[in-house]
Design a protein around this motif. Sequence first.
Motif, mmCIF file in Angstrom:
data_model
loop_
_atom_site.group_PDB
_atom_site.id
_atom_site.type_symbol
_atom_site.label_atom_id
_atom_site.label_comp_id
_atom_site.label_asym_id
_atom_site.label_seq_id
_atom_site.Cartn_x
_atom_site.Cartn_y
_atom_site.Cartn_z
ATOM 1 N N LEU A 8 28.688 67.970 37.646
ATOM 2 C CA LEU A 8 29.420 67.668 36.407
ATOM 3 C C LEU A 8 30.316 68.390 35.900
ATOM 4 O O LEU A 8 30.953 67.852 34.807
ATOM 5 C CB LEU A 8 28.350 67.058 35.453
ATOM 6 C CG LEU A 8 27.424 66.232 35.821
ATOM 7 C CD1 LEU A 8 26.171 66.048 34.634
ATOM 8 C CD2 LEU A 8 28.069 64.735 35.914
ATOM 9 N N LYS A 9 30.850 69.651 36.459
ATOM 10 C CA LYS A 9 31.640 70.445 35.867
ATOM 11 C C LYS A 9 33.032 69.816 36.013
ATOM 12 O O LYS A 9 33.576 69.354 37.163
ATOM 13 C CB LYS A 9 31.414 71.911 36.467
ATOM 14 C CG LYS A 9 30.189 72.527 36.170
ATOM 15 C CD LYS A 9 30.206 73.890 36.783
ATOM 16 C CE LYS A 9 31.346 74.835 36.314
ATOM 17 N NZ LYS A 9 31.152 76.306 37.099
ATOM 18 N N ILE A 10 33.863 70.054 34.967
ATOM 19 C CA ILE A 10 35.313 69.735 35.067
ATOM 20 C C ILE A 10 36.225 70.937 34.666
ATOM 21 O O ILE A 10 35.937 71.556 33.802
ATOM 22 C CB ILE A 10 35.628 68.546 34.225
ATOM 23 C CG1 ILE A 10 34.579 67.273 34.479
ATOM 24 C CG2 ILE A 10 37.122 68.325 34.146
ATOM 25 C CD1 ILE A 10 35.048 66.237 33.417
ATOM 26 N N ARG A 11 37.041 71.218 35.275
ATOM 27 C CA ARG A 11 38.099 72.310 35.110
ATOM 28 C C ARG A 11 38.699 72.116 33.660
ATOM 29 O O ARG A 11 39.351 71.083 33.433
ATOM 30 C CB ARG A 11 38.908 72.528 36.364
ATOM 31 C CG ARG A 11 38.548 72.989 37.721
ATOM 32 C CD ARG A 11 39.636 73.077 38.578
ATOM 33 N NE ARG A 11 40.740 72.203 38.447
ATOM 34 C CZ ARG A 11 41.758 72.257 39.056
ATOM 35 N NH1 ARG A 11 41.955 73.081 40.162
ATOM 36 N NH2 ARG A 11 42.492 71.235 39.135
ATOM 37 N N PRO A 49 33.626 68.301 41.906
ATOM 38 C CA PRO A 49 34.470 67.793 40.526
ATOM 39 C C PRO A 49 35.453 68.628 40.519
ATOM 40 O O PRO A 49 36.283 68.072 39.760
ATOM 41 C CB PRO A 49 33.375 67.824 39.806
ATOM 42 C CG PRO A 49 32.092 68.745 40.369
ATOM 43 C CD PRO A 49 32.237 68.390 41.635
ATOM 44 N N SER A 50 35.634 69.893 40.926
ATOM 45 C CA SER A 50 36.358 70.977 40.604
ATOM 46 C C SER A 50 38.035 70.687 41.284
ATOM 47 O O SER A 50 39.068 70.947 40.992
ATOM 48 C CB SER A 50 36.193 72.011 40.724
ATOM 49 O OG SER A 50 35.835 72.673 41.984
ATOM 50 N N VAL A 97 25.312 56.517 25.810
ATOM 51 C CA VAL A 97 26.452 57.019 26.119
ATOM 52 C C VAL A 97 26.386 57.591 27.489
ATOM 53 O O VAL A 97 25.218 58.259 27.771
ATOM 54 C CB VAL A 97 27.302 57.859 25.172
ATOM 55 C CG1 VAL A 97 26.461 59.031 25.109
ATOM 56 C CG2 VAL A 97 28.604 58.053 25.746
ATOM 57 N N THR A 98 27.199 57.549 28.318
ATOM 58 C CA THR A 98 27.267 58.097 30.006
ATOM 59 C C THR A 98 28.073 59.451 29.864
ATOM 60 O O THR A 98 29.201 59.302 29.422
ATOM 61 C CB THR A 98 27.754 56.939 30.729
ATOM 62 O OG1 THR A 98 26.771 55.999 30.906
ATOM 63 C CG2 THR A 98 27.619 57.771 32.215
ATOM 64 N N LEU A 99 27.381 60.321 30.387
ATOM 65 C CA LEU A 99 28.221 61.663 30.337
ATOM 66 C C LEU A 99 28.868 61.738 31.416
ATOM 67 O O LEU A 99 28.328 61.517 32.691
ATOM 68 C CB LEU A 99 27.087 62.777 30.211
ATOM 69 C CG LEU A 99 27.754 64.258 30.662
ATOM 70 C CD1 LEU A 99 28.808 64.666 29.237
ATOM 71 C CD2 LEU A 99 26.682 65.288 30.631
ATOM 72 N N ILE A 100 30.133 61.900 31.619
ATOM 73 C CA ILE A 100 30.942 62.001 32.723
ATOM 74 C C ILE A 100 31.109 63.394 33.257
ATOM 75 O O ILE A 100 31.111 63.726 34.604
ATOM 76 C CB ILE A 100 32.391 61.403 32.526
ATOM 77 C CG1 ILE A 100 32.317 59.865 32.176
ATOM 78 C CG2 ILE A 100 33.326 61.548 33.825
ATOM 79 C CD1 ILE A 100 33.612 59.270 31.811
ATOM 80 N N GLY A 101 31.353 64.356 32.410
ATOM 81 C CA GLY A 101 31.266 65.834 32.854
ATOM 82 C C GLY A 101 31.202 66.672 31.799
ATOM 83 O O GLY A 101 31.309 66.213 30.585
ATOM 84 N N PHE A 102 31.369 68.015 31.896
ATOM 85 C CA PHE A 102 31.574 68.851 30.786
ATOM 86 C C PHE A 102 32.214 70.290 31.387
ATOM 87 O O PHE A 102 32.642 70.370 32.488
ATOM 88 C CB PHE A 102 30.020 69.377 30.368
ATOM 89 C CG PHE A 102 29.308 70.359 31.573
ATOM 90 C CD1 PHE A 102 29.252 71.807 31.325
ATOM 91 C CD2 PHE A 102 28.776 70.033 32.797
ATOM 92 C CE1 PHE A 102 28.919 72.530 32.344
ATOM 93 C CE2 PHE A 102 28.161 70.667 33.687
ATOM 94 C CZ PHE A 102 28.290 71.814 33.375
ATOM 95 N N CYS A 103 32.554 70.982 30.494
ATOM 96 C CA CYS A 103 33.465 72.169 30.760
ATOM 97 C C CYS A 103 32.908 73.280 30.031
ATOM 98 O O CYS A 103 32.856 73.184 28.586
ATOM 99 C CB CYS A 103 34.895 71.924 30.645
ATOM 100 S SG CYS A 103 35.894 73.217 30.696
ATOM 101 N N ILE A 110 32.999 71.801 26.279
ATOM 102 C CA ILE A 110 33.583 70.298 26.076
ATOM 103 C C ILE A 110 32.445 69.238 26.584
ATOM 104 O O ILE A 110 32.147 69.702 27.634
ATOM 105 C CB ILE A 110 34.949 70.483 26.791
ATOM 106 C CG1 ILE A 110 35.851 71.294 25.876
ATOM 107 C CG2 ILE A 110 35.529 68.812 26.775
ATOM 108 C CD1 ILE A 110 37.161 71.403 26.498
ATOM 109 N N LEU A 111 32.249 68.391 26.166
ATOM 110 C CA LEU A 111 31.701 67.205 26.841
ATOM 111 C C LEU A 111 32.711 66.017 27.037
ATOM 112 O O LEU A 111 33.484 65.723 26.221
ATOM 113 C CB LEU A 111 30.520 66.488 25.972
ATOM 114 C CG LEU A 111 29.248 67.759 25.682
ATOM 115 C CD1 LEU A 111 28.416 67.004 24.617
ATOM 116 C CD2 LEU A 111 28.727 68.101 27.101
#
Length: 355
Positions: A8-11, A49-50, A97-103, A110-111
Motif C-alpha cells: 500500500l506504500k505510495i511514494r 506500488p512504488s 471508506v477504502t484506504l488506497i495507500g499511505f506514505c 499521509i493517508l
Amino acid sequence: MGKNLERLKIRLDDIKLATHSFSDTYKTESNNHYIWYTTELGHFDKEKPSSVDEKSKQSKRHVFIKRFLPRDDDKDEVELFFTALEMLTSIKHHNIVTLIGFCVEDFEMILVMEKFSNGFLSQYLGHVTKMRTFTWERRLKICIDVAHALDYLHSQMEDKRMIIHGNIANFMIGFDENWGAKVDDFEWAVFLPPNQKEEAFREQIYIDSKYHVDPEYAKTGRLKKESDVYSFGIILFEILCGRKAWDQNYLREGEKGLVHVARRSFYNGTIEDIVDPTLKEETSTHSYIPNRRVNKDSLHTFLKVAHECVAETQDQRPTMKVVLNKLEKAMAFQASQVCLCLCLCVCGLCIYPWS
C-alpha cells in the motif's frame, strides 16, 4: 511492516506531483491535526506500488489525501496516523471508506483514500436547497448505511474482534457516486481483541464535535460501543431535522443543542414539529413523487429509535444491531407507502398524505 502494508506504500514524490507540492489549489479543508487535499493520483501497480510506468501514468483516479501535521510539543499525530492505518487495513466493508495507500517519508505521514464524489453529510446539513434533494427514503438509506458500518465494527468482525469508532459526527460520513454513505476518520478508534472487557478508558476525551460526544464518556472517560450509539443518535436527529446539532436555532434553547430540543419535544409530544420542513412541503413540483411523502409509521419508528440512542446513560441505549433492525423496519413502512401510492396512481386515485 507486513507485506500487506508494503503493497500500500505510495511514494512521496508521486503525491507531491499530484498536488503540485501540496498547493492550496488542491486543499479542501484543515484542522489542528491534518490537511485534506483532493486530486487525481496516477494509478499504481498494487504488487509494485512504488513503480509507475508510462502506461499507468495515463490512468488516474480521484483520491482524498489526508496529510497529518506533526507538532514538536507532542506525539499525538504519530499515534493518530498509525491508529487510522491499523484500523483501515483491518477493515473491509462497503460502508466504510477504502484506504488506497499511505506514505511515511521525509517526516510526512499521509493517508490516501477513495474520494467521496458527493461530499460529506456536513456539507448538506443546514442548507435548505441542498437538503431539498434528500427525500425521506434517501435519509433512511443514509442512516441504514451508517448503521451497517457501526454494527459491523461492533459485532460482525472476524474472530469476535470489536472496534469502537469513538468519533462519529456528521463530517465523518461521506457519500459515494451512488449516494452510498461511508464512515471515515478512524484516528480515535479503539480496537478490542476477543475476551476483553468491552470498554476502554481515556483520561482525555477525544471527539471532534462536543455535540456528538456521549455524556457518560465525557464524565467518566469510559468509552464503550454505546458511545458510538449515542453519537449516531445525534446523526439521526440531524438527518431528520436537516440541521447540524450546533445550529443557532437549537443553541438558543440550550447549550447542548439539538439533543436538548429533541428530548424536550419527544416528551412534550411535539417531536414532529422539529422535522425538516422540506420533508413536509407539498408543492406542485413534488406532487407526483410518492416517496416525497413521509409515512407516519416510518417516521414514528425512526423517532423512537433515535430517542433511545441518545439516552443519558450507556446501559439504556440499544445495540447497533437493534438500531439497524428498527431503521430497516422504518424503511419497510416507507416502501409500502410508495407501493400503495403507485398503485393508486395507476388506478387514477392519487393521494399523498403526510401521515
